[in-house]
Design a protein around this motif. Structure first.
Motif, PDB file in Angstrom:
ATOM      1  N   MET A 124     -80.982  -6.779  62.465  1.00 54.56           N
ATOM      2  CA  MET A 124     -79.985  -7.353  63.358  1.00 54.56           C
ATOM      3  C   MET A 124     -80.635  -8.024  64.560  1.00 54.56           C
ATOM      4  N   SER A 125     -80.168  -9.223  64.869  1.00 54.03           N
ATOM      5  CA  SER A 125     -80.460  -9.925  66.125  1.00 54.03           C
ATOM      6  C   SER A 125     -81.868 -10.478  66.263  1.00 54.03           C
ATOM      7  N   MET A 126     -82.740 -10.259  65.283  1.00 55.05           N
ATOM      8  CA  MET A 126     -84.080 -10.838  65.315  1.00 55.05           C
ATOM      9  C   MET A 126     -84.500 -11.162  63.889  1.00 55.05           C
ATOM     10  N   PRO A 127     -84.455 -12.451  63.502  1.00 54.16           N
ATOM     11  CA  PRO A 127     -84.831 -12.816  62.132  1.00 54.16           C
ATOM     12  C   PRO A 127     -86.336 -12.757  61.955  1.00 54.16           C
ATOM     13  N   PRO A 128     -86.813 -12.867  60.723  1.00 59.76           N
ATOM     14  CA  PRO A 128     -88.261 -13.005  60.534  1.00 59.76           C
ATOM     15  C   PRO A 128     -88.783 -14.211  61.311  1.00 59.76           C
ATOM     16  N   THR A 129     -90.005 -14.125  61.793  1.00 62.34           N
ATOM     17  CA  THR A 129     -90.569 -15.208  62.600  1.00 62.34           C
ATOM     18  C   THR A 129     -90.491 -16.549  61.881  1.00 62.34           C
ATOM     19  N   ALA A 130     -90.711 -16.530  60.572  1.00 59.65           N
ATOM     20  CA  ALA A 130     -90.689 -17.772  59.801  1.00 59.65           C
ATOM     21  C   ALA A 130     -89.312 -18.413  59.760  1.00 59.65           C
ATOM     22  N   ALA A 131     -88.271 -17.662  60.099  1.00 59.60           N
ATOM     23  CA  ALA A 131     -86.907 -18.189  60.057  1.00 59.60           C
ATOM     24  C   ALA A 131     -86.463 -18.780  61.389  1.00 59.60           C
ATOM     25  N   LEU A 132     -87.329 -18.719  62.408  1.00 56.95           N
ATOM     26  CA  LEU A 132     -86.994 -19.338  63.686  1.00 56.95           C
ATOM     27  C   LEU A 132     -87.310 -20.828  63.625  1.00 56.95           C
ATOM     28  N   ARG A 133     -86.358 -21.652  63.976  1.00 53.61           N
ATOM     29  CA  ARG A 133     -86.528 -23.096  63.911  1.00 53.61           C
ATOM     30  C   ARG A 133     -87.084 -23.644  65.225  1.00 53.61           C
ATOM     31  N   ALA A 134     -87.246 -24.956  65.266  1.00 56.59           N
ATOM     32  CA  ALA A 134     -87.723 -25.598  66.483  1.00 56.59           C
ATOM     33  C   ALA A 134     -86.783 -25.325  67.647  1.00 56.59           C
ATOM     34  N   GLY A 135     -85.518 -25.006  67.341  1.00 57.86           N
ATOM     35  CA  GLY A 135     -84.551 -24.696  68.384  1.00 57.86           C
ATOM     36  C   GLY A 135     -84.944 -23.507  69.230  1.00 57.86           C
ATOM     37  N   SER A 136     -85.834 -22.669  68.730  1.00 56.46           N
ATOM     38  CA  SER A 136     -86.277 -21.525  69.512  1.00 56.46           C
ATOM     39  C   SER A 136     -87.137 -21.961  70.699  1.00 56.46           C
ATOM     40  N   LEU A 137     -87.602 -23.214  70.692  1.00 51.71           N
ATOM     41  CA  LEU A 137     -88.372 -23.759  71.804  1.00 51.71           C
ATOM     42  C   LEU A 137     -87.587 -24.820  72.568  1.00 51.71           C
ATOM     43  N   SER A 138     -86.284 -24.876  72.353  1.00 56.12           N
ATOM     44  CA  SER A 138     -85.449 -25.803  73.104  1.00 56.12           C
ATOM     45  C   SER A 138     -85.340 -25.327  74.555  1.00 56.12           C
TER      46      SER A 138
END
Length: 285
Positions: A124-138
């Motif tokens: 819950m609330s934290m996906p695998p690192t590989a599933a974070l998109r460029a939006g995580s650095l927006s």
């Protein structure tokens, strides 16, 4: 849940809360930051009523669990803790694993390293690192994630106090003051504050892999399917930053669901919806 009890696993003394029959299949619930097993009370009640032996430990470094003697708080250590707790509680192959926030990486690592211990899992609330998109650095997400970078600085120890913790809860999942007192108690001592910061310092400054230490196992190769849950109103990590094809980063047979009107601490924001998803998932498998 029952009163705090203690057990030794992976070289640490873990405090834990429990619910349900001792004879039921193990359900291990892992909390995140800044949190304690107290936020699992709704999930624990439902799983206990369904016949599970529910165990919700205080994660390493959160009092009364001991701090790591080697100062290690990376995700691999959390995964090793989960599998060691499975062993300590005599869990079988029918055990299930649930993790929120920092508990989620512990889930991913535990089922990848030793899938035979776990039947099904929830993150819950934290996906695998590989599933974070460029939006995580927006810009918008970086504003939400300011605390991660603040925690790398020398002032972090003085910043991480009760007022700061309460502010994070207000931003991420407002309206849950009853959950704050247990967190204040768990992170009251300087060594516990340093431990909580250690999770984030190891995230951005991971130690070199020691010779002889096995490499991390690929999560997608695990045989343990995962239900991933995320709050639609998460004030910590927007679901917009997560890959829509999330299940491509999880083991075969996994699925994900967005919980309406739920913030970061969705297990206390929308307990009925979260409990229904978890019970359906464990019943189906």
């Amino acid at each position: 849940m029952n009163e705090i009890a203690m057990i030794e696993a992976n070289g640490l003394e873990f405090g834990y809360l429990s619910a349900g029959p001792d004879s039921g299949p193990l359900a291990l619930l892992l909390h995140g930051f800044p949190d304690t097993p107290h936020s699992w009370r709704h999930v624990a009640k439902e799983l206990g009523a369904a016949g599970y032996r529910v165990v919700a430990p205080y994660m390493r470094g959160y009092a009364p669990t001991s701090v790591a003697p080697d100062g290690v708080y990376r995700a691999g250590a959390l995964a090793a803790d989960a599998n060691a707790l499975h062993e300590a509680f005599g869990g079988g192959a029918d055990a299930v694993l649930v993790g929120h926030d920092w508990g989620a990486p512990a889930v991913y690592g535990a089922i990848a390293a030793e899938p035979g211990r776990w039947r099904r899992a929830v993150a819950m609330s934290m996906p695998p690192t590989a599933a974070l998109r460029a939006g995580s650095l927006s810009y918008e997400q970086l504003k939400r994630s300011f605390y991660i970078y603040l925690f790398q600085t020398p002032v972090a120890e003085s910043v991480l106090n009760a007022d700061f913790i309460a502010g994070l809860w207000r931003d991420w999942s407002p309206g849950h003051d009853e959950d704050l007192r247990p967190v204040f108690d768990a992170l009251r001592a300087p060594e516990n504050v340093a431990a909580a910061l250690g999770y984030y310092r190891s995230m951005l400054n991971p130690p070199a892999r020691r010779p002889g230490r096995p490499a991390a196992q690929p999560l997608t190769a695990s045989t343990v399917p995962v239900l991933y849950l995320h709050g639609a109103a998460d004030g910590c990590l927007s679901f917009d930053a997560v890959d829509p094809a999330l299940t491509n980063h999880l083991p075969p047979g996994s699925r994900h669901a967005l919980i309406a009107e739920a913030g970061h601490f969705l297990q206390v924001d929308q307990p009925a919806a979260v409990n229904a998803e978890i019970l359906d998932w464990f019943t189906a498998g």
